[in-house]
Design an enzyme around this catalytic site. Structure first.
Site, PDB file in Angstrom:
ATOM      1  N   SER A   1       0.040 -44.499 -18.692  1.00  0.00           N
ATOM      2  CA  SER A   1       0.136 -44.250 -17.249  1.00  0.00           C
ATOM      3  C   SER A   1       0.320 -45.517 -16.431  1.00  0.00           C
ATOM      4  CB  SER A   1      -1.098 -43.505 -16.748  1.00  0.00           C
ATOM      5  OG  SER A   1      -2.272 -44.278 -16.965  1.00  0.00           O
TER       6      SER A   1
ATOM      7  N   ASP B   1      -6.447 -44.456  -7.488  1.00  0.00           N
ATOM      8  CA  ASP B   1      -7.376 -43.415  -7.925  1.00  0.00           C
ATOM      9  C   ASP B   1      -8.401 -44.085  -8.836  1.00  0.00           C
ATOM     10  OD1 ASP B   1      -6.243 -43.648 -10.482  1.00  0.00           O
ATOM     11  OD2 ASP B   1      -5.068 -41.809 -10.325  1.00  0.00           O
TER      12      ASP B   1
ATOM     13  N   HIS C   1      -6.326 -46.099 -11.666  1.00  0.00           N
ATOM     14  CA  HIS C   1      -5.043 -46.791 -11.501  1.00  0.00           C
ATOM     15  C   HIS C   1      -4.996 -47.636 -10.223  1.00  0.00           C
ATOM     16  CE1 HIS C   1      -4.248 -43.088 -13.893  1.00  0.00           C
ATOM     17  NE2 HIS C   1      -3.620 -43.963 -14.660  1.00  0.00           N
TER      18      HIS C   1
END
Length: 357
Positions: free
Chosen positions: A39, A331, A334
């Site tokens: 990610s 978040d 991240h």
């Protein structure tokens, strides 16, 4: 007198234009950016697979071009986007599975990354995402399409001269080793690191065998300082600070990656692989956020900022911050676009500069 001043201004701008053209021309020696990983670099491949780990909805992407939620786990751009732009290419790298793009778009940049994956295949099983071997299969498919689109000679040039960004490993520890009892019963944490290094070596040798030569292997961030890990640390009664054990593991793993980089550069003819280690700059940002223009490092912008990511971070939550530039994290897992930019600038200066020549 005025004409003389105008002439000086013109000559100055002409010099600057020529200077920047030289930079762009030099940077263009990298014809494409090819991305593998999780990610930290996924541009939206998870949008097209059956997994709960997605971010193709607002407020994700609210600061991306057009305010579009692309599937990037950030409010805006991620490191491969900034790296592509720095090399004189497009200011973003599209996801291979994104139906909006085709092989002509991917000729100068393509992302095969899948949020939630890792070097260990069992890591990808946790959230049903693309394992790294599947990313390689898509890369092989890409090569075939590239040859058909631009011809074998040009395709070979793109494949051999492209910069390959490889960024994963965090999920192997946080979503696998420290979460799944079966993995801990098989390995000590040091043994698991050695196991992952072996997988990383096999992966690099595989794409090397497919023509890749210029590679950046990204180290782990201070993963014990992610807001989610801070929250878990607090719930476990250890205090509200970073999880020092996780950070120590990240440092040790990065040292092992450094050894792997040295080994590969010696044994694989023609390869140029560097370690892009974000740990120190990331830790500096976390410890002294105000020095980098941030107000908040302990919690994230989205929702309560303590545990939410993915579907728990949606546009209906009234707690999400209005200005992400004040936050280190977007978040609970991240970074914000601003943090991504700072870290990428550091990596470009300290690791990737050799690929500009």
């Amino acid at each position: 007198m005025r004409d003389k001043q105008l002439e000086c201004v013109y000559l100055r701008w002409l010099f600057l234009a020529q200077f920047f053209m030289l930079i762009i021309t030099d940077a263009a020696k990298v014809p494409a950016v090819v991305v593998f990983g999780d990610s930290s670099v996924d541009a939206g491949n998870n949008n097209q697979i059956s997994t709960i780990l997605k971010s193709n909805f607002r407020p994700y992407g609210r600061d991306f071009y057009g305010g579009k939620p692309t599937g990037r786990f950030s409010n805006g751009r991620i490191p491969p986007d900034f790296i592509s732009e720095a090399f004189g290419l497009r200011p973003f790298v599209p996801a291979y599975l994104d139906p909006m793009y085709n092989i002509s778009d991917f000729a100068e940049g393509v992302c095969f990354a899948s949020a939630g994956t890792g070097y260990d295949n069992s890591t990808s099983d946790v959230l049903n995402v693309l394992p790294v071997w599947k990313e390689v299969e898509y890369y092989k498919d890409y090569q075939n399409k590239l040859i058909a689109n631009v011809g074998e000679q040009k395709a070979k040039f793109i494949i051999s001269e492209a910069l390959y960004l490889i960024s994963m490993g965090t999920n192997d520890f946080l979503e696998n080793y420290y979460t799944l009892p079966n993995t801990q019963s098989q390995y000590s944490v040091d043994e698991y690191q050695v196991f992952l290094i072996g997988l990383a070596e096999n992966f690099i040798k595989e794409i090397y065998g497919l023509g890749a030569r210029k590679m950046s292997l990204t180290g782990l961030p201070p993963m014990g300082c992610l807001p989610l890990e801070r929250t878990t640390n607090f719930l476990n009664g250890y205090g509200e600070g970073c999880n020092d054990e996780y950070n120590t593991v990240a440092l040790h793993f990065n040292q092992k990656l450094s050894g792997l980089v040295q080994k590969l550069n010696k044994v694989l003819p023609g390869i140029r692989v560097v370690l892009s280690d974000p740990y120190n700059i990331f830790m500096q940002i976390v410890l002294k956020p105000s020095s980098f223009g941030f107000d908040v490092a302990e919690v994230a912008c989205c929702s309560s900022g303590t545990f939410e990511m993915g579907y728990m971070c949606d546009q209906l939550n009234p707690l999400t911050c209005t200005d992400a530039t004040k936050y280190v994290f977007w978040d609970s897992f991240h970074p914000t676009e601003k943090t991504n930019k700072i870290i990428t600038d550091y990596v470009l200066k300290n690791s990737l500069q050799q690929f500009f020549t």
